[in-house]
Every structure is written in structure tokens, then in C-alpha cells.
Design a protein around this motif. Structure first.
Motif, short mmCIF file in Angstrom:
data_model
loop_
_atom_site.label_atom_id
_atom_site.label_comp_id
_atom_site.label_asym_id
_atom_site.label_seq_id
_atom_site.Cartn_x
_atom_site.Cartn_y
_atom_site.Cartn_z
N ASP A 179 -21.33 28.51 -0.50
CA ASP A 179 -20.06 27.88 -0.83
C ASP A 179 -20.33 26.48 -1.37
O ASP A 179 -20.83 25.62 -0.64
CB ASP A 179 -19.20 27.83 0.45
N ASP A 180 -20.02 26.26 -2.65
CA ASP A 180 -20.30 24.96 -3.25
C ASP A 180 -19.14 23.98 -3.12
O ASP A 180 -19.25 22.84 -3.53
CB ASP A 180 -20.72 25.12 -4.72
N LYS A 181 -18.03 24.41 -2.53
CA LYS A 181 -16.89 23.50 -2.35
C LYS A 181 -16.72 23.04 -0.90
O LYS A 181 -16.08 22.03 -0.64
CB LYS A 181 -15.60 24.18 -2.81
N ALA A 182 -17.26 23.78 0.04
CA ALA A 182 -17.02 23.51 1.46
C ALA A 182 -17.47 22.12 1.88
O ALA A 182 -16.83 21.49 2.72
CB ALA A 182 -17.68 24.57 2.33
N GLY A 183 -18.56 21.63 1.31
CA GLY A 183 -19.04 20.30 1.66
C GLY A 183 -18.06 19.20 1.28
O GLY A 183 -17.97 18.18 1.95
N LYS A 184 -17.30 19.43 0.21
CA LYS A 184 -16.29 18.46 -0.24
C LYS A 184 -14.99 18.61 0.52
O LYS A 184 -14.33 17.63 0.85
CB LYS A 184 -16.03 18.63 -1.74
N THR A 185 -14.59 19.85 0.78
CA THR A 185 -13.29 20.10 1.39
C THR A 185 -13.32 20.14 2.91
O THR A 185 -12.29 19.96 3.56
CB THR A 185 -12.69 21.44 0.91
N GLY A 186 -14.50 20.44 3.47
CA GLY A 186 -14.61 20.59 4.92
C GLY A 186 -14.17 21.96 5.41
O GLY A 186 -14.10 22.20 6.61
#
Length: 155
Positions: free
Chosen positions: A63-70
């Protein structure tokens, strides 16, 4: 702005992440890529523990978005136009390896435990879609702290 995902591009990115995960887990496990039939069942690898000989079927997700969105995207519908179940519902793997790409964090979870938690998460967290070419994928946005609570290990 809505992003439309391109399957071929996402596949190539996924293969890069698979190689990274193979290298990471090779310290502890002999790793065998899945057969075509296993892939259709939601299995990406078979892990055999180098010391104990324990055998596990594994599905990889990155998941390449989870780090930004939490939040992790826990997919419940893969192709909405065909009513195809997402990996959280259909995978026959015993273990899910969920990698947050940046900052890199790897969660190892029992799929059975994830499905039990999913019943609760569906009541608590928002359902969202990801636009693909001609269809949508649906899932729940689950805080990474929830994955950590049920994880076997976090790397």
C-alpha cells in the motif's frame, strides 16, 4: 481529482514489492512462488520456516498511500461491475503480509484474525472506492493502529 489505476502498471509495481518482501523474509523462510491455481486462490507464496519446518500460504499486499493517510485499504470488493469479492473476503492464504511502502512497515497477520476484525471494522470505518478502468474496487479505510493490534509481527 480521482486517480484511475492501470492494471499493467500496478502489476509491475506489485512485482517490485514482492521481490522486496521475498528478500526480507528469506532470512527466516524458504520461499516458493505460487502456482497459477494458487494465485487464483489469492496465494502469492508458500513460506517454510528454516528452523521449524512450519509451512504457511501467504498473500502479499503493498500500500503506497497508507503511510500518508494512516489507513490500510482492506479490499472487500475487487470488481464492482462483476460482484467479485476482494482479497479480504476471497483469499485462501493463511497469512497476509501487508506492506506500507513509505515509511516501510510490514504487518504479518493471520487472514482468519483479519476477517474476524473486519466484521467490527465495517461498522466503525469508512468504505471507499478506488477507480480502475471500467470498474471500482471497494474497501474499508482501517487505521494502521488496528492492523498492529491484530498482527502476529510488525517489521
Amino acid at each position: 481529482m480521482t486517480t484511475t489505476y492501470n492494471f499493467a502498471r500496478q502489476l509491475a509495481i506489485g512485482e517490485t514489492h514482492e521481490r522486496r518482501l521475498d528478500a526480507h523474509f528469506a532470512r527466516w523462510f524458504a520461499i516458493t512462488p505460487a502456482t497459477r491455481d494458487e494465485q487464483r486462490a489469492g496465494i502469492d507464496r508458500t513460506f517454510v520456516h528454516r528452523t521449524t519446518g512450519a509451512r504457511y500460504t501467504v498473500e502479499y499486499k503493498a500500500d503506497d498511500k497508507a503511510g500518508k493517510t494512516g489507513n490500510a485499504f482492506i479490499e472487500v470488493t475487487s470488481v464492482d461491475t462483476a460482484g467479485r469479492a476482494g482479497w479480504a473476503m476471497s483469499s485462501q492464504a493463511e497469512i497476509l503480509i501487508y506492506m506500507v511502502v513509505q515509511p516501510e512497515t510490514i504487518y504479518a497477520l493471520r487472514m482468519k484474525t483479519l476477517r474476524t476484525a473486519l466484521a467490527r471494522w465495517q461498522r466503525r470505518y469508512p468504505k471507499r472506492s478506488a477507480q480502475n478502468q471500467g470498474y471500482k474496487t471497494w474497501g474499508y479505510l482501517v487505521p494502521l493502529a488496528e492492523l498492529e493490534k491484530i498482527a502476529l509481527e510488525v517489521h
